[in-house]
Design a protein around this motif. Structure first.
Motif, PDB file in Angstrom:
ATOM      1  N   PRO A  80       8.650  -2.673   3.968  1.00  0.00           N
ATOM      2  CA  PRO A  80       7.969  -2.546   2.909  1.00  0.00           C
ATOM      3  C   PRO A  80       7.274  -0.289   3.353  1.00  0.00           C
ATOM      4  O   PRO A  80       6.803  -0.528   4.297  1.00  0.00           O
ATOM      5  CB  PRO A  80       6.882  -2.988   3.440  1.00  0.00           C
ATOM      6  CG  PRO A  80       6.737  -3.543   4.803  1.00  0.00           C
ATOM      7  CD  PRO A  80       8.676  -3.497   5.291  1.00  0.00           C
ATOM      8  N   ALA A  82       4.843   2.583   1.930  1.00  0.00           N
ATOM      9  CA  ALA A  82       3.617   3.083   1.006  1.00  0.00           C
ATOM     10  C   ALA A  82       3.627   4.126   0.301  1.00  0.00           C
ATOM     11  O   ALA A  82       4.519   5.107   1.214  1.00  0.00           O
ATOM     12  CB  ALA A  82       2.336   3.166   1.565  1.00  0.00           C
ATOM     13  N   GLU A  97       1.820   0.410  -2.735  1.00  0.00           N
ATOM     14  CA  GLU A  97       2.242  -0.088  -2.181  1.00  0.00           C
ATOM     15  C   GLU A  97       3.205  -0.885  -2.435  1.00  0.00           C
ATOM     16  O   GLU A  97       3.795  -1.161  -4.214  1.00  0.00           O
ATOM     17  CB  GLU A  97       1.513  -1.141  -1.038  1.00  0.00           C
ATOM     18  CG  GLU A  97      -0.017  -0.625  -0.771  1.00  0.00           C
ATOM     19  CD  GLU A  97       0.553  -0.385   0.686  1.00  0.00           C
ATOM     20  OE1 GLU A  97       1.602  -1.011   1.751  1.00  0.00           O
ATOM     21  OE2 GLU A  97       0.383   0.558   1.283  1.00  0.00           O
ATOM     22  N   LYS A  99       7.398  -3.747  -1.800  1.00  0.00           N
ATOM     23  CA  LYS A  99       7.531  -4.836  -1.505  1.00  0.00           C
ATOM     24  C   LYS A  99       8.620  -4.190  -1.341  1.00  0.00           C
ATOM     25  O   LYS A  99       9.557  -2.989  -1.909  1.00  0.00           O
ATOM     26  CB  LYS A  99       7.316  -5.784  -2.048  1.00  0.00           C
ATOM     27  CG  LYS A  99       5.939  -6.288  -2.445  1.00  0.00           C
ATOM     28  CD  LYS A  99       5.857  -7.312  -2.713  1.00  0.00           C
ATOM     29  CE  LYS A  99       4.557  -7.735  -2.616  1.00  0.00           C
ATOM     30  NZ  LYS A  99       4.050  -8.960  -3.874  1.00  0.00           N
ATOM     31  N   SER A 120       4.001   0.682   5.017  1.00  0.00           N
ATOM     32  CA  SER A 120       3.099  -0.038   4.535  1.00  0.00           C
ATOM     33  C   SER A 120       2.457   0.554   4.840  1.00  0.00           C
ATOM     34  O   SER A 120       1.872   0.021   6.032  1.00  0.00           O
ATOM     35  CB  SER A 120       3.572  -1.558   3.932  1.00  0.00           C
ATOM     36  OG  SER A 120       2.692  -2.556   3.687  1.00  0.00           O
ATOM     37  N   ARG A 121       0.916   0.668   4.340  1.00  0.00           N
ATOM     38  CA  ARG A 121      -0.838   0.338   4.305  1.00  0.00           C
ATOM     39  C   ARG A 121      -1.038   1.857   5.480  1.00  0.00           C
ATOM     40  O   ARG A 121      -2.369   1.642   5.899  1.00  0.00           O
ATOM     41  CB  ARG A 121      -1.086  -1.121   5.193  1.00  0.00           C
ATOM     42  CG  ARG A 121      -0.762  -2.061   4.626  1.00  0.00           C
ATOM     43  CD  ARG A 121      -1.269  -3.423   4.242  1.00  0.00           C
ATOM     44  NE  ARG A 121      -3.274  -3.007   5.322  1.00  0.00           N
ATOM     45  CZ  ARG A 121      -4.046  -3.246   5.064  1.00  0.00           C
ATOM     46  NH1 ARG A 121      -3.888  -4.022   4.343  1.00  0.00           N
ATOM     47  NH2 ARG A 121      -5.220  -2.794   5.378  1.00  0.00           N
TER      48      ARG A 121
END
Length: 141
Positions: A80, A82, A97, A99, A120-121
Motif C-alpha cells: 500500500p 501514499a 492513498e 491500495k 502508506s500513510r
C-alpha cells in the motif's frame, strides 16, 4: 544534471521482479527521504511493482519530461502506498492513498512533472499536507 547522473544506471530489470534505481536525497521539513528516481518510460511503468517491502524513509520519485495530469494505478504493486503529486518547485499539489493490486486511478489535480510514492500513510503520519515543499536536486528554487 539529474538525467546525466542517472543515465549511467543502465536499463531497468525485467518486469517480473522489482527494479532498483539510483536514489537522490530529498528533504521535506525535518524529514529526509531516499528516493529512487524513475525517469524513463520503462522505469516509470515498472515503478515499485513486485516489491514486498520498502524502508521507512525510502520512496520512488517519478520524473516526467513535461508537466501534465499524472495518473497512477497499482497493478502488480504489493505494497500500500501514499502518493504525492509535486510541482517543479517542490510544492506538493495533492496527496492520495493507494491500495495494492488495484486498477483504481489516482491523479494529480494540476499538471505536474514529479510524483513521489512512499509507504502508506507516510505523509499523514508526519502531518504533511498539500502545500508542503520538498527540496533536493530535482526541484527548482
Amino acid at each position: 544534471m539529474l538525467g546525466a547522473m542517472l543515465t549511467l544506471a543502465g536499463p531497468a530489470m525485467a518486469q517480473d521482479g522489482p527494479q532498483r534505481l539510483p536514489a537522490v536525497t530529498l528533504s521535506l521539513g525535518m524529514h529526509k527521504i531516499s528516493a529512487e528516481v524513475a525517469q524513463t518510460p520503462d522505469e516509470r511503468t515498472i515503478g515499485l511493482m513486485h516489491r514486498s517491502s520498502m524502508g521507512a524513509s525510502q520512496g520512488m520519485l517519478f520524473v516526467f519530461e513535461q508537466a501534465g495530469q499524472q495518473c497512477f494505478w497499482m497493478k502488480n504493486t504489493l505494497l500500500p502506498l501514499a502518493i504525492a503529486f509535486v510541482a517543479d518547485d517542490g510544492t506538493i499539489v495533492n496527496i492520495d492513498e493507494m491500495k495494492p493490486q488495484t486498477l483504481d486511478s489516482h491523479c494529480s489535480t494540476k499538471p505536474v512533472r514529479f510524483v513521489l510514492e512512499m509507504n502508506s500513510r507516510w505523509f499523514d503520519k508526519r502531518g504533511i499536507k498539500a502545500g508542503a515543499k520538498l527540496s533536493g536536486q530535482p526541484f527548482k528554487p
